[in-house]
Design a protein around this motif. Structure first.
Motif, PDB file in Angstrom:
ATOM      1  N   VAL A  31      44.084 108.202  57.855  1.00 26.22           N
ATOM      2  CA  VAL A  31      42.838 107.622  57.351  1.00 26.22           C
ATOM      3  C   VAL A  31      41.718 108.601  57.670  1.00 26.22           C
ATOM      4  N   CYS A  32      40.967 108.979  56.648  1.00 28.42           N
ATOM      5  CA  CYS A  32      39.787 109.808  56.879  1.00 28.42           C
ATOM      6  C   CYS A  32      38.553 108.963  56.586  1.00 28.42           C
ATOM      7  N   THR A  33      37.584 109.083  57.451  1.00 28.23           N
ATOM      8  CA  THR A  33      36.376 108.265  57.339  1.00 28.23           C
ATOM      9  C   THR A  33      35.146 109.136  57.509  1.00 28.23           C
ATOM     10  N   PHE A  34      34.181 108.968  56.642  1.00 24.48           N
ATOM     11  CA  PHE A  34      32.894 109.599  56.864  1.00 24.48           C
ATOM     12  C   PHE A  34      31.835 108.516  56.995  1.00 24.48           C
ATOM     13  N   VAL A  35      31.014 108.646  58.022  1.00 22.09           N
ATOM     14  CA  VAL A  35      29.878 107.746  58.203  1.00 22.09           C
ATOM     15  C   VAL A  35      28.606 108.592  58.237  1.00 22.09           C
ATOM     16  N   GLY A  36      27.695 108.302  57.340  1.00 22.88           N
ATOM     17  CA  GLY A  36      26.409 108.996  57.333  1.00 22.88           C
ATOM     18  C   GLY A  36      25.354 108.120  57.964  1.00 22.88           C
ATOM     19  N   GLU A  37      24.473 108.735  58.721  1.00 27.02           N
ATOM     20  CA  GLU A  37      23.398 107.984  59.357  1.00 27.02           C
ATOM     21  C   GLU A  37      22.042 108.507  58.903  1.00 27.02           C
ATOM     22  N   VAL A  38      21.048 107.652  58.982  1.00 33.31           N
ATOM     23  CA  VAL A  38      19.686 108.063  58.663  1.00 33.31           C
ATOM     24  C   VAL A  38      19.214 109.024  59.746  1.00 33.31           C
ATOM     25  N   ARG A  39      18.765 110.192  59.307  1.00 34.14           N
ATOM     26  CA  ARG A  39      18.280 111.167  60.269  1.00 34.14           C
ATOM     27  C   ARG A  39      16.793 110.954  60.522  1.00 34.14           C
ATOM     28  N   GLY A  40      16.393 111.172  61.764  1.00 37.07           N
ATOM     29  CA  GLY A  40      14.992 110.983  62.126  1.00 37.07           C
ATOM     30  C   GLY A  40      14.144 112.202  61.817  1.00 37.07           C
ATOM     31  N   GLN A  41      14.827 113.269  61.376  1.00 34.87           N
ATOM     32  CA  GLN A  41      14.103 114.506  61.095  1.00 34.87           C
ATOM     33  C   GLN A  41      14.083 114.773  59.599  1.00 34.87           C
ATOM     34  N   ALA A  42      12.905 114.947  59.030  1.00 38.22           N
ATOM     35  CA  ALA A  42      12.790 115.227  57.605  1.00 38.22           C
ATOM     36  C   ALA A  42      13.160 116.689  57.343  1.00 38.22           C
ATOM     37  N   LYS A  43      13.374 117.017  56.044  1.00 35.37           N
ATOM     38  CA  LYS A  43      13.764 118.392  55.687  1.00 35.37           C
ATOM     39  C   LYS A  43      12.684 119.393  56.071  1.00 35.37           C
TER      40      LYS A  43
END
Lengths: 152, 78, 152, 78
Positions: A31-43
């Motif tokens: 099983v491969c899983t990717f979890v993305g999170e909201v980053r606190g740093q803008a580009k």
């Protein structure tokens, strides 16, 4: 082959979905899983106070389902879980979770890679960031096209 | 009445996510909107969906009672 | 950047490691995780009753640590978790878990792909399967060389 | 005494994972083993580690008291 696609309006804990998803596929090799999170740093280096995702109900969920089915068929998956947050999110919160179960690891890993590239660049979501008290829409990036081109 | 739905930054321009409009040809509807908004809606990168179905060709639309026409600017990406 | 590499002698639940690992990296953009499980089906179609992994203490763990460090540097990770079972395992049990935390998703996904290819083909583990009451050693596969060649 | 350690299928051939041997030149030690086992240990795909360090060149090894010499056949793969 099972496909589970959801838009979530509240914060979620990926493990509460991934555990049952894995259990539901006896005989899997990986099983491969990717979890993305909201980053606190803008580009641009600034601080992101919040992120708001809007979607268009009649297109967004059907589009995700079509993507999930394409990925599942293309990589011969046993199952695919695809979760995406909408609404207002804060740094550190999970925004997306894709999990692929397959007999062999390469299929699971590639399916997650494929699904993430398309979810990020080719799905009906509009995002804006709250920075310094003002909302800023996020534009498409050049990188997105390159990401999608990998799969053509 | 019919409804126009504005996604992403188009909602900011339109001053709201939706607007009720009279049925009839889309050209007539657009002509009654603020020019800046009408121009933004007609940007070639904006996709149009009628009652949840993407249109390949946006020309010649005539809104019927109860129709929902959505304007979808480019998505935000990664 | 944190690296956590372990050989485990008892069955484990990946979520109990992945949750704390993710929590330990605030500011991450994404976490990619691969979990491999023992398959009940042998390559020849027969039934696998059990799998036994042996290792060589002085080389196996240091080798995994070196691999983890290489992957973390190569892909610019914020953290890497690498767990591998040894001893006797039964079908359905997790055998390996690799989780990579990074600012951007591509780094996390590629690092897991890289680490899994090397863990599978280039690490000091010997495996034998119990089939029809007899133990059979598992040989290297041609595919393993192809997997490693992707990264050269 | 010194120790030979056999990994993977070599342990089956050797009838155990380890064997205590007298210190001295490895050639002498190997000559005292069953021929089938000695041949398997000398297979060019078998790597050798002395006290946990892989040897680039297995020739000329002389085992000292307390040495551990491991024979590592190809790993099992994916």
């Amino acid at each position: 082959m099972t496909i589970d696609v959801r838009l979530l309006t509240e914060p979620f804990i990926p493990g509460t979905f991934i555990g049952p998803f894995t259990q539901a596929h006896p005989g899997l090799g990986g099983v491969c899983t990717f979890v993305g999170e909201v980053r606190g740093q803008a580009k641009d280096g600034g601080r992101v106070e919040a992120l708001e995702l809007s979607h268009y109900e009649p297109l967004t969920l059907p589009g995700m389902r079509a993507l999930a089915e394409t990925a599942a068929l293309r990589f011969g998956l046993m199952g695919l879980l695809m979760l995406h947050r909408v609404g207002k999110l804060y740094p550190g919160e999970p925004i997306v979770c894709v999990s692929a179960a397959a007999e062999h690891r390469r299929a699971a890993i590639d399916a997650v890679d494929f699904a993430m590239d398309h979810l990020k660049s080719d799905s009906w979501f509009w995002k804006r960031e709250l920075r310094d008290g003002a909302w800023h829409w996020i534009e498409p990036r050049e990188q997105d096209h390159a990401d999608l081109a990998r799969w053509r | 009445m019919a409804r126009l739905v504005f996604l992403g930054r188009l909602a900011d321009l339109a001053g709201g996510a939706e607007r009720a409009v009279a049925p009839g040809p889309l050209e007539t509807t657009l002509a009654a909107l603020p020019v800046e908004l009408a121009v933004a809606l007609l940007d070639e990168r904006v996709r149009i969906a009628l009652n949840g179905e993407l249109l390949a060709e946006p020309g010649g639309i005539v809104l019927a009672e109860g129709d929902e026409l959505a304007f979808l600017p480019p998505v935000s990406g990664g």
